[in-house]
Structure formats: structure tokens, C-alpha cells
Design a protein around this motif. Sequence first.
Motif, PDB file in Angstrom:
ATOM      1  N   PHE A 239       0.978  -1.231   0.038  1.00  0.00           N
ATOM      2  CA  PHE A 239      -0.111   0.163   0.101  1.00  0.00           C
ATOM      3  C   PHE A 239       0.775   1.263  -0.058  1.00  0.00           C
ATOM      4  N   ARG A 241       0.906   5.121   1.792  1.00  0.00           N
ATOM      5  CA  ARG A 241       0.192   5.982   2.577  1.00  0.00           C
ATOM      6  C   ARG A 241       1.374   7.196   2.966  1.00  0.00           C
ATOM      7  N   ASP A 242       0.640   8.346   2.880  1.00  0.00           N
ATOM      8  CA  ASP A 242       1.487   9.529   3.131  1.00  0.00           C
ATOM      9  C   ASP A 242       2.580   9.615   2.403  1.00  0.00           C
TER      10      ASP A 242
END
Length: 329
Positions: A239, A241-242
Motif C-alpha cells: 500500500f 500511505r502519506d
Amino acid sequence: MRTTQAAGKIMLVGIGPGSVGHMTQRAREAIAEADVVVGYVTYIKLVADLIEGKEVVRKGMTEELDRAVSALEAARAGKKVALISSGDAGVYGMAGPTYEVLFQAGWTPEDAVQVEIVPGASALNACAALVGAPLTHDFCAISLSDLLTPWPVIARRLDAVAMADFVVALYNPKSGRRTRQIVEAQRLFLRHRRADTPVAIVKSAYRRRQHIEFRTLETMCEADIGMLSTVLIGNSHTFVRDGLMVTPRGYANKYDIEQGGETREGERPGRSLSTGLNGWLENLLDDHAGGESIEQLAARHRLPADYIAATLAEPIEAQPEAAAEDTET
């Protein structure tokens, strides 16, 4: 009195991603020790500050064997040679071609010419560090260059790793003349992976023109990809994220992270998962005894039928208790 010329040494030096700060101490020492530095013109520029006053042999992109021959000739003349590769010399680098040239010339490890491989951080390590932690679980590297490898071989490898859910680092993804290979790679991956699978494209990692772009498998070919790029394709659990790309190691399968890392019901610290090999074997035996055929089990688990048959035919052995220092997470 006649003296015999001492044989020299070939040091296959991986210089890392391109910045001196990410070069190992041994790599710097090897270049400092060398009488002659041999390498691709771009790599020579990356170590320009370290080779002042040395004999330098610059070669072109497709002249790998010439580089190895030049290094051997200089070593036979008694010189210490630093034959440099970007990244690691053993990962798509000069270690393999050099050994091929050496063996062809009759060299053996007992020869007077010594050979040392100095490891360095490969492109996949450098690119992964810049985008997060995408290689925390199983991964592999595949070069899309078909200059020396037939395309059907490359395509079979791409299809196999896409199906097997590896995180994949694509080297040599695209050049001025090789533009379709990355499209074909995408086509093969989309047969097995979701269109929204995270992809990171890193160009010139840790060099002056460094560029990072996050894409998905569906849109990755729209990115600026070239020979200085490495393409990292995530697996089904990766994934972003940020602005960080992460591939979980699998701790959530055993531990409840939201409950302070407590072991999940049915699991034991330091032992295989309940769905690890032994647990899977027990379930497999139960399912087969319950009426599922070998072919049905093979289809459900996406494994060869002959492997399922051989596994069912072998009894499950009791596993010994491991000593505390031998336990795994």
C-alpha cells in the motif's frame, strides 16, 4: 639479474547508487588502491573525485566484455585494477562478464591474478529506501532488456512472478529504442494483479536528477520511464500511505496490532502460522479425506497436482520444540 613482473589484481567494485555518501568504505579503498580504473563513461563521472592521477579506461554502454578484457590485460601487467559497476557488481553488473572472460582465458582461482568483488547497494535497495519499505516481503528483480535475453524467456519470468505475488523490481525498463517491453510487462502483470496495485518509478536514485513518481499498475506506462529508472511493482498487500510505499511482512496474520501486539487465537510466538506448512498439511489431509480430489485441491490452492499428490503421500512429522534463541517472529 632478471626480475619477474608480479601479477596484479582485479577489484570488481560496486559503487552503489551514485553518491559517494552511499559508497562503502571498502569501495573507496579499492578505488584508492587501484592503478587503473575501468568503467562505463557515466560511472567514471560518478567517481571523478576519487580517480585523480590514475589511469582511466572509459568504455561505452555495450562494451562490457571489452571492459573485462582491459581489466585482465592490466592485471596481467602487474597493475591493480578497479573495474567499477553502479549498484552492486554482481547484480546486472560486471562480475559475471568478468568471470566469463577470465575462465575463457584459462584463469582459475589459483592464478596469480587475484579477483575481489566489492559489494554495493543495488538500484532496488536505493530506490526502495527512497520510497519507503516496499521490499519487506518476498521480492525479485527482472531486467526488461532483450539485448542478450530472448523476450519469451523474460515474458515467462514476468508471468510467473506476477502470478506468484512477488514484489518486483524492473531493471532496464525502457530505452530510446526499447519502448514496448514495459507495456508488455504491464499486460502480463494485469493478468494476475489488480489495476490499482501500487507502483513506484524512481529515476536516478541519489543522483542530481533524482525523480520519484507513484503510479498504479494501470497507469504506470504513462510515467516518465527510461534507462535510468527502476520500476517497483507491489504485491497484493502493498500500500501507499502519506507518500510511502510499504509491503507488510505479515505480522497481522499472527499478532493483533490494534491490541498491542497480542498473539492471535490459535497462534504461538516463534512457531509457524496455523496456516503455515504443518497447519496447511493437516487441512489438506482432512480435505482429501473428506472427499476432495487431488485435482480439486490443486486448483483451489493454485499448485501443481503432482506436488499435492506427493505431499499427501508423505506423513506429517512432529516438529521439535525450538530453543529460545532459535525462535522466529
